[in-house]
Design a protein around this motif. Sequence first.
Motif, mmCIF file in Angstrom:
data_model
loop_
_atom_site.group_PDB
_atom_site.id
_atom_site.type_symbol
_atom_site.label_atom_id
_atom_site.label_comp_id
_atom_site.label_asym_id
_atom_site.label_seq_id
_atom_site.Cartn_x
_atom_site.Cartn_y
_atom_site.Cartn_z
ATOM 1 N N TYR A 128 -1.774 4.939 -4.745
ATOM 2 C CA TYR A 128 -1.038 3.676 -4.902
ATOM 3 C C TYR A 128 -1.648 2.831 -6.022
ATOM 4 O O TYR A 128 -2.858 2.864 -6.245
ATOM 5 N N PRO A 129 -0.812 2.040 -6.687
ATOM 6 C CA PRO A 129 -1.348 1.184 -7.755
ATOM 7 C C PRO A 129 -1.952 -0.116 -7.221
ATOM 8 O O PRO A 129 -1.512 -0.637 -6.196
ATOM 9 N N SER A 130 -2.942 -0.626 -7.947
ATOM 10 C CA SER A 130 -3.402 -1.984 -7.712
ATOM 11 C C SER A 130 -2.383 -2.927 -8.341
ATOM 12 O O SER A 130 -1.825 -2.636 -9.401
ATOM 13 N N SER A 160 -7.312 -11.847 -8.864
ATOM 14 C CA SER A 160 -8.192 -11.231 -9.853
ATOM 15 C C SER A 160 -8.011 -9.721 -9.898
ATOM 16 O O SER A 160 -7.970 -9.060 -8.861
ATOM 17 N N SER A 161 -7.941 -9.190 -11.113
ATOM 18 C CA SER A 161 -7.790 -7.738 -11.274
ATOM 19 C C SER A 161 -9.126 -7.010 -11.165
ATOM 20 O O SER A 161 -9.158 -5.773 -11.138
ATOM 21 N N CYS A 162 -10.224 -7.754 -11.114
ATOM 22 C CA CYS A 162 -11.553 -7.121 -11.045
ATOM 23 C C CYS A 162 -11.766 -6.464 -9.685
ATOM 24 O O CYS A 162 -11.463 -7.061 -8.670
ATOM 25 N N LYS A 163 -12.336 -5.277 -9.713
ATOM 26 C CA LYS A 163 -12.572 -4.573 -8.444
ATOM 27 C C LYS A 163 -13.928 -4.954 -7.847
ATOM 28 O O LYS A 163 -14.829 -5.327 -8.555
ATOM 29 N N GLY A 222 -8.251 0.870 -15.003
ATOM 30 C CA GLY A 222 -8.774 0.850 -13.645
ATOM 31 C C GLY A 222 -7.816 1.328 -12.578
ATOM 32 O O GLY A 222 -8.190 1.424 -11.405
ATOM 33 N N GLN A 223 -6.566 1.621 -12.948
ATOM 34 C CA GLN A 223 -5.674 2.241 -11.963
ATOM 35 C C GLN A 223 -6.182 3.650 -11.691
ATOM 36 O O GLN A 223 -6.853 4.242 -12.537
ATOM 37 N N SER A 224 -5.852 4.197 -10.541
ATOM 38 C CA SER A 224 -6.366 5.536 -10.239
ATOM 39 C C SER A 224 -5.698 6.571 -11.146
ATOM 40 O O SER A 224 -4.508 6.452 -11.484
ATOM 41 N N SER A 256 -10.936 -2.866 -15.058
ATOM 42 C CA SER A 256 -9.686 -3.575 -14.786
ATOM 43 C C SER A 256 -9.823 -5.079 -15.002
ATOM 44 O O SER A 256 -8.829 -5.803 -14.952
ATOM 45 N N CYS A 257 -11.041 -5.549 -15.250
ATOM 46 C CA CYS A 257 -11.262 -7.001 -15.424
ATOM 47 C C CYS A 257 -10.684 -7.465 -16.756
ATOM 48 O O CYS A 257 -10.869 -6.797 -17.771
ATOM 49 N N VAL A 317 -6.343 3.346 -1.868
ATOM 50 C CA VAL A 317 -5.862 4.725 -1.769
ATOM 51 C C VAL A 317 -5.425 5.161 -3.170
ATOM 52 O O VAL A 317 -4.687 4.439 -3.850
ATOM 53 N N GLU A 318 -5.892 6.320 -3.583
ATOM 54 C CA GLU A 318 -5.681 6.812 -4.955
ATOM 55 C C GLU A 318 -4.218 6.897 -5.375
ATOM 56 O O GLU A 318 -3.901 6.749 -6.544
#
Lengths: 107, 107
Positions: free
Chosen positions: A53-55, A104-107, B58-60, B105-106, A50-51
């Motif tokens: 919120y942060p990863s 992992s931070s990779c999407k 890579g964050q929105s 984001s990687c 969801v845009e």
Amino acid sequence: MLARSMVFLFLCAVGLVAGAAADGTVSLSEGKKSARVCGSCHGPKGIARVESYPSLAGQSAQYLAKQLRAFRDGSRTDPQMSVLAKSLSDDEIVNVSAWYASLSSCK
Amino acid sequence: MLARSMVFLFLCAVGLVAGAAADGTVSLSEGKKSARVCGSCHGPKGIARVESYPSLAGQSAQYLAKQLRAFRDGSRTDPQMSVLAKSLSDDEIVNVSAWYASLSSCK
């Protein structure tokens, strides 16, 4: 003294790698459990879908723990996080932060 | 009316893809320029190298812009960000947020 320090570091490393719960050590497995409630906003693997919120995946544990403490003590506010963080213990904050940092931070 | 909307959408798309600066459109190139000052803490490509700072890559854009506005209006505080955000215009916030959102984001 050196031997004692080495044993302590070894036990910490075991705690980190194995995720074993133990007083004073970081528990990834406990962090993963605590993170269940976070998944609906931050994604099941810490990648937000969801845009608004942060990863969290791959952020440093230090930064994440600082934010959770800030939500808990009211120095940072958010309608959802301020409520959720109130119930977290110091250990839960450390563990859930370590859990997200390990992903992992990779999407 | 439909044709005008199509032209507007096309221009927005061109602005997004090419990063061209234009009133009301997102400019990645302008965002990249504004991001120079952020690199020392958040990393030149938005991957923080210091534990106490978050990675932004890579964050929105929506989340990043919301945080920058919060730092600017004082609803979120941080010794460094509160000062830095004070000088940002609405356009600069949109552009720099879009720039970081466009990065991988990687790690």
